[in-house]
Design a protein around this motif. Sequence first.
Motif, PDB file in Angstrom:
ATOM      1  N   ARG A 118       6.036   6.952  47.841  1.00  0.00           N
ATOM      2  CA  ARG A 118       7.930   7.005  47.772  1.00  0.00           C
ATOM      3  C   ARG A 118       6.526   9.259  47.179  1.00  0.00           C
ATOM      4  O   ARG A 118       6.226   8.911  46.217  1.00  0.00           O
ATOM      5  N   ALA A 119       7.887  10.102  47.829  1.00  0.00           N
ATOM      6  CA  ALA A 119       7.579  11.443  47.408  1.00  0.00           C
ATOM      7  C   ALA A 119       9.076  11.036  46.276  1.00  0.00           C
ATOM      8  O   ALA A 119       9.972  10.639  45.661  1.00  0.00           O
TER       9      ALA A 119
ATOM     10  N   PHE B  37       1.217  21.405  50.101  1.00  0.00           N
ATOM     11  CA  PHE B  37       1.600  19.995  49.729  1.00  0.00           C
ATOM     12  C   PHE B  37       2.742  18.850  49.868  1.00  0.00           C
ATOM     13  O   PHE B  37       3.187  17.953  50.017  1.00  0.00           O
ATOM     14  N   ALA B  38       3.016  20.155  48.394  1.00  0.00           N
ATOM     15  CA  ALA B  38       4.492  19.561  48.316  1.00  0.00           C
ATOM     16  C   ALA B  38       5.633  20.257  48.691  1.00  0.00           C
ATOM     17  O   ALA B  38       6.164  19.334  49.621  1.00  0.00           O
TER      18      ALA B  38
ATOM     19  N   PHE C 221       8.784  16.069  54.732  1.00  0.00           N
ATOM     20  CA  PHE C 221       8.795  14.647  55.499  1.00  0.00           C
ATOM     21  C   PHE C 221       9.346  13.489  54.954  1.00  0.00           C
ATOM     22  O   PHE C 221       9.695  12.600  55.694  1.00  0.00           O
ATOM     23  N   ALA C 222       9.170  13.632  53.228  1.00  0.00           N
ATOM     24  CA  ALA C 222       9.787  11.694  52.886  1.00  0.00           C
ATOM     25  C   ALA C 222      10.956  12.004  53.583  1.00  0.00           C
ATOM     26  O   ALA C 222      11.361  11.179  53.076  1.00  0.00           O
TER      27      ALA C 222
ATOM     28  N   LEU D 185      14.049  21.736  52.675  1.00  0.00           N
ATOM     29  CA  LEU D 185      14.255  20.913  51.244  1.00  0.00           C
ATOM     30  C   LEU D 185      12.525  21.498  50.986  1.00  0.00           C
ATOM     31  O   LEU D 185      11.847  22.253  51.848  1.00  0.00           O
ATOM     32  N   LEU D 186      12.799  21.839  49.554  1.00  0.00           N
ATOM     33  CA  LEU D 186      11.810  22.795  48.626  1.00  0.00           C
ATOM     34  C   LEU D 186      10.540  23.828  50.042  1.00  0.00           C
ATOM     35  O   LEU D 186       9.439  23.637  50.433  1.00  0.00           O
ATOM     36  N   PRO D 187      11.870  25.208  50.306  1.00  0.00           N
ATOM     37  CA  PRO D 187      11.306  25.799  50.582  1.00  0.00           C
ATOM     38  C   PRO D 187       9.916  26.981  49.722  1.00  0.00           C
ATOM     39  O   PRO D 187      10.060  26.636  48.730  1.00  0.00           O
ATOM     40  N   ALA D 188       8.802  27.773  50.668  1.00  0.00           N
ATOM     41  CA  ALA D 188       8.156  28.459  49.862  1.00  0.00           C
ATOM     42  C   ALA D 188       8.342  29.213  48.471  1.00  0.00           C
ATOM     43  O   ALA D 188       7.360  29.111  47.823  1.00  0.00           O
TER      44      ALA D 188
END
Length: 435
Positions: free
Chosen positions: A283-284, A318-319, A325-326, A332-335
């Motif tokens: 789970r992320a 990776f983050a 993906f998860a 979600l979580l842009p650069a």
Amino acid sequence: MNEIFTARGSVLIAGVTIDGSTVDIALDETGTIAAIGKDARKTIDADIVIDGSDRIAVPGLVNTHTHAAMSLLRGYADDMILQDWLSQKIWPLEAHLTGDDVYAGTRLACLEMIKSGTVAFNDMYFFMDRAAAAVDEMGMRATFAYGFIDLGMEEKREAEIKATETLIAHIKSLNNPRIQAAVGPHSVYTVSPEALSWCGDFAKEQNIGIHVHLSETEKEVVDCVAQFGKRPAVLLDEYGCLTPRTVAAHCCWLDEAECRLLGERGVTASHNPASNMKLAVNRAMPYHWLKQYGANIALGTDGCSSNNNLDLMEEMKFAALLQKFAWNSPTLLPANEALTMATAAGARALGTGPGTLTVGAPADIVLLDTRAVCNTPLFHADSNAVYACNGSAVMTVLCQGRILMHEREVPGEEEIVREAGDAALSLADRAEESS
Ligand SMILES: C[C@H]1O[C@@H](n2cnc3c(N)ncnc32)[C@H](O)[C@@H]1O
Ligand SMILES: [Zn+2]
């Protein structure tokens, strides 16, 4: 050795790119950013000049969860279930660790972090006085916690309390602003409630942070609920272990209410995506909830035995990828948020400054190569830094104005690598002999 490493005084980084514009960055003798702008070179008579052409400046990266000396265990045991990996492979080997091993392993870890743009890290391990000596020599910043593990045994608890007290007294006696201490209860599955309570009280009394593993696996949560009738974050909170200076590593299996609790307490959640994927924790970390409830969200690599490197540039990618993906969301979580996690959020977690390139901030600065393949073409610098590059694009690293790496040269590299390689082989031999 290049004299740039031994020279002391004010520094000018001339003609460097920040956010698409070319500027100078002037650093005073104390290692503070004194001026940033087109004509900043006029504000100082620099003792050292660094050519910033073909370079992008970004804040130094902050690794908020690692076990630095586990660099010696890189590749020692892979592809296993977390509990088996720890109890069958890692802990038996760690039983043979010496202070000299930790010194050699931490120097290797510092070298690796410097070479990939990290200036500060949050460390939990053993023989931390030796780790602190290594970090001081390497010129980085770090916060050290002795990994407190009592496994519910009273005798062991007394020894762990003593080890924690000794380390904190030692770190405080160094009186070195780059070297800090924290209390390090390993996790709710290795530390008894009595000891968690002691850790919470002691951190408060000493006015220092807490470094803990939290909700890494589903098993941790299920066992915690079965044993204590509450989830791990709630348990930690009950014993005063969730504070604005707590860094909770992993946070994979938090539910929404626990994310709200972390937000309310101002806790830092340290996301360790490579380690989580490698150990298949399945789970992320719920980034969206932690963000919604205002927790500070930072980034970590975990130790070299579950990653297997300390490259925070890679970890940003990776983050960003794991979250998308998860949680099935490409937005979600842009650069830019990944960069903030690795810089400003990490600096806030460890109290090392704003983690930005601003006047008055500590000069913790990384210069990236704009001519590298990963930076070509250069439409969006943040995008390239997160998605295209890894640590090999880092050319120069400064911490508190001191030059730790220049044009990819770090003083003493060969010797550090050789000594760590020897220490690792000897450690594995000793473990083998006794088994
Ligand atoms: C401080 C202690 O934490 C252990 N350690 C290293 N990686 C992990 C992980 N992913 N989860 C839990 N513990 C870990 C170290 O091996 C050491 O025993
Ligand atoms: Zn860890």
